[in-house]
Design a protein around this motif. Structure first.
Motif, PDB file in Angstrom:
ATOM      1  N   LEU A  27      31.939 -27.629  22.632  1.00  0.00           N
ATOM      2  CA  LEU A  27      32.915 -28.693  22.790  1.00  0.00           C
ATOM      3  C   LEU A  27      34.299 -28.172  22.433  1.00  0.00           C
ATOM      4  N   THR A  28      35.319 -28.841  22.962  1.00  0.00           N
ATOM      5  CA  THR A  28      36.705 -28.526  22.632  1.00  0.00           C
ATOM      6  C   THR A  28      37.438 -29.824  22.332  1.00  0.00           C
ATOM      7  N   GLY A  29      38.604 -29.705  21.719  1.00  0.00           N
ATOM      8  CA  GLY A  29      39.438 -30.872  21.464  1.00  0.00           C
ATOM      9  C   GLY A  29      39.003 -31.656  20.244  1.00  0.00           C
ATOM     10  N   LYS A  30      39.457 -32.890  20.190  1.00  0.00           N
ATOM     11  CA  LYS A  30      39.162 -33.785  19.067  1.00  0.00           C
ATOM     12  C   LYS A  30      38.056 -34.758  19.478  1.00  0.00           C
ATOM     13  N   ILE A  31      37.113 -34.959  18.590  1.00  0.00           N
ATOM     14  CA  ILE A  31      36.009 -35.891  18.818  1.00  0.00           C
ATOM     15  C   ILE A  31      35.953 -36.827  17.626  1.00  0.00           C
ATOM     16  N   ASN A  32      35.892 -38.115  17.896  1.00  0.00           N
ATOM     17  CA  ASN A  32      35.850 -39.116  16.825  1.00  0.00           C
ATOM     18  C   ASN A  32      34.425 -39.602  16.598  1.00  0.00           C
ATOM     19  N   VAL A  33      34.058 -39.667  15.324  1.00  0.00           N
ATOM     20  CA  VAL A  33      32.751 -40.208  14.953  1.00  0.00           C
ATOM     21  C   VAL A  33      32.945 -41.249  13.861  1.00  0.00           C
ATOM     22  N   GLU A  34      31.958 -42.119  13.741  1.00  0.00           N
ATOM     23  CA  GLU A  34      31.934 -43.105  12.659  1.00  0.00           C
ATOM     24  C   GLU A  34      30.642 -42.942  11.881  1.00  0.00           C
ATOM     25  N   ILE A  35      30.801 -42.856  10.576  1.00  0.00           N
ATOM     26  CA  ILE A  35      29.655 -42.745   9.669  1.00  0.00           C
ATOM     27  C   ILE A  35      29.486 -44.101   8.992  1.00  0.00           C
ATOM     28  N   GLU A  36      28.409 -44.797   9.331  1.00  0.00           N
ATOM     29  CA  GLU A  36      28.135 -46.105   8.746  1.00  0.00           C
ATOM     30  C   GLU A  36      27.260 -45.917   7.508  1.00  0.00           C
ATOM     31  N   VAL A  37      27.754 -46.398   6.364  1.00  0.00           N
ATOM     32  CA  VAL A  37      27.034 -46.246   5.110  1.00  0.00           C
ATOM     33  C   VAL A  37      26.611 -47.638   4.632  1.00  0.00           C
ATOM     34  N   THR A 176      23.274 -34.396  -8.570  1.00  0.00           N
ATOM     35  CA  THR A 176      21.968 -34.803  -8.070  1.00  0.00           C
ATOM     36  C   THR A 176      21.818 -36.324  -8.187  1.00  0.00           C
ATOM     37  N   VAL A 177      21.397 -36.952  -7.094  1.00  0.00           N
ATOM     38  CA  VAL A 177      21.188 -38.398  -7.061  1.00  0.00           C
ATOM     39  C   VAL A 177      19.707 -38.659  -6.793  1.00  0.00           C
ATOM     40  N   LEU A 178      19.096 -39.478  -7.636  1.00  0.00           N
ATOM     41  CA  LEU A 178      17.690 -39.837  -7.411  1.00  0.00           C
ATOM     42  C   LEU A 178      17.551 -40.543  -6.065  1.00  0.00           C
ATOM     43  N   PRO A 179      16.418 -40.343  -5.381  1.00  0.00           N
ATOM     44  CA  PRO A 179      16.238 -40.933  -4.044  1.00  0.00           C
ATOM     45  C   PRO A 179      16.551 -42.427  -3.972  1.00  0.00           C
ATOM     46  N   GLU A 180      16.137 -43.181  -4.988  1.00  0.00           N
ATOM     47  CA  GLU A 180      16.362 -44.636  -4.947  1.00  0.00           C
ATOM     48  C   GLU A 180      17.826 -45.020  -5.120  1.00  0.00           C
ATOM     49  N   ASN A 181      18.664 -44.093  -5.547  1.00  0.00           N
ATOM     50  CA  ASN A 181      20.092 -44.381  -5.737  1.00  0.00           C
ATOM     51  C   ASN A 181      20.976 -43.773  -4.652  1.00  0.00           C
ATOM     52  N   GLN A 182      20.378 -43.063  -3.719  1.00  0.00           N
ATOM     53  CA  GLN A 182      21.159 -42.377  -2.690  1.00  0.00           C
ATOM     54  C   GLN A 182      21.695 -43.358  -1.641  1.00  0.00           C
ATOM     55  N   PRO A 183      23.023 -43.353  -1.417  1.00  0.00           N
ATOM     56  CA  PRO A 183      23.586 -44.195  -0.351  1.00  0.00           C
ATOM     57  C   PRO A 183      23.028 -43.770   1.010  1.00  0.00           C
ATOM     58  N   VAL A 184      22.641 -44.748   1.800  1.00  0.00           N
ATOM     59  CA  VAL A 184      21.993 -44.494   3.089  1.00  0.00           C
ATOM     60  C   VAL A 184      23.025 -44.443   4.213  1.00  0.00           C
ATOM     61  N   ILE A 185      22.914 -43.399   5.022  1.00  0.00           N
ATOM     62  CA  ILE A 185      23.707 -43.292   6.250  1.00  0.00           C
ATOM     63  C   ILE A 185      22.944 -44.101   7.309  1.00  0.00           C
ATOM     64  N   THR A 186      23.423 -45.306   7.582  1.00  0.00           N
ATOM     65  CA  THR A 186      22.748 -46.149   8.566  1.00  0.00           C
ATOM     66  C   THR A 186      22.746 -45.466   9.916  1.00  0.00           C
ATOM     67  N   ALA A 187      23.915 -44.939  10.303  1.00  0.00           N
ATOM     68  CA  ALA A 187      24.039 -44.248  11.585  1.00  0.00           C
ATOM     69  C   ALA A 187      25.345 -43.460  11.586  1.00  0.00           C
ATOM     70  N   ILE A 188      25.358 -42.411  12.404  1.00  0.00           N
ATOM     71  CA  ILE A 188      26.592 -41.733  12.767  1.00  0.00           C
ATOM     72  C   ILE A 188      26.692 -41.814  14.275  1.00  0.00           C
ATOM     73  N   LYS A 189      27.845 -42.224  14.773  1.00  0.00           N
ATOM     74  CA  LYS A 189      28.030 -42.420  16.206  1.00  0.00           C
ATOM     75  C   LYS A 189      29.301 -41.739  16.679  1.00  0.00           C
ATOM     76  N   VAL A 190      29.241 -41.178  17.885  1.00  0.00           N
ATOM     77  CA  VAL A 190      30.442 -40.685  18.552  1.00  0.00           C
ATOM     78  C   VAL A 190      31.133 -41.893  19.163  1.00  0.00           C
ATOM     79  N   VAL A 191      32.445 -42.000  18.960  1.00  0.00           N
ATOM     80  CA  VAL A 191      33.197 -43.133  19.506  1.00  0.00           C
ATOM     81  C   VAL A 191      34.316 -42.608  20.402  1.00  0.00           C
ATOM     82  N   GLU A 192      34.707 -43.431  21.340  1.00  0.00           N
ATOM     83  CA  GLU A 192      35.793 -43.056  22.269  1.00  0.00           C
ATOM     84  C   GLU A 192      37.132 -43.307  21.659  1.00  0.00           C
TER      85      GLU A 192
END
Length: 192
Positions: A27-37, A176-192
């Motif tokens: 890929l080239t150029g700039k690509i925008n993504v959103e990380i939903e936490v 180190t974060v225990l599994p039950e305390n780890q913030p979840v990445i719901t999704a990462i998406k490429v956006v226009e």
């Protein structure tokens, strides 16, 4: 002789199909993504494929495959960074592929400095060991320049990084974060 010629053609065509004549598509150029936490919101990030084409292409391919959806931030150090993208959730995992490290000490020119809001690839002590794990720098970290493949920056949502660093309980000075305390990445998406 005819069989040998036919076999040679088949082998050459197979090599061409597998290697694409050695040309790699990045890929080239700039690509925008959103990380939903989960419970925090959305972090918008602009990736720079001109500075780090291998890294950005790998990251975008993983995003488009849904690889990051449901993974976590497993390492958090307030005043430094948050790290995620490990399917094992403990810093030992990655995708099925490793990539070349795009940073100066590995012979690659990359002008992105590790300042607040920069996204970069985590790796082991081996320079070409980056896979899926990434980190977002909370505070300027010039000691990382030339040693890790920075590949973009946060355009909005740094308050989410700050909140995660402030809120999440860690177990040691390595973040180190225990599994039950780890913030979840719901999704990462490429956006226009």
């Amino acid at each position: 002789m005819k069989k040998i010629g036919l076999m040679l053609v088949i082998v050459l065509v197979s090599i061409f199909m597998v290697t694409g004549c050695g040309k790699k598509e990045y890929l080239t150029g700039k690509i925008n993504v959103e990380i939903e936490v989960e419970n925090y919101g959305t972090i918008a990030v602009e990736l720079d494929a001109d500075e780090a084409p291998i890294t950005v292409t790998n990251f975008v391919n993983l995003v488009e495959d849904g690889f990051y959806d449901g993974l976590t931030f497993h390492r958090i150090i307030d005043g430094f960074m948050i790290q995620g993208g490990d399917p094992n959730g403990d810093g030992t995992g990655g995708s099925s592929r490793t990539i070349k490290g795009e940073f100066a000490s590995n012979g690659v020119d990359n002008s992105i400095d590790h300042v607040r809001g920069v996204i970069s690839m985590a790796r082991s002590s081996l320079p070409n060991s980056a896979s899926s794990q990434f980190f977002i720098v909370q505070q300027d970290s010039p000691h990382l320049n030339g040693e890790y493949a920075a590949f973009g920056h946060v355009t909005s949502g740094m308050e989410i990084i700050d909140a995660i660093c402030s809120d999440v309980q860690v177990e040691d000075t390595n973040g180190t974060v225990l599994p039950e305390n780890q913030p979840v990445i719901t999704a990462i998406k490429v956006v226009e």
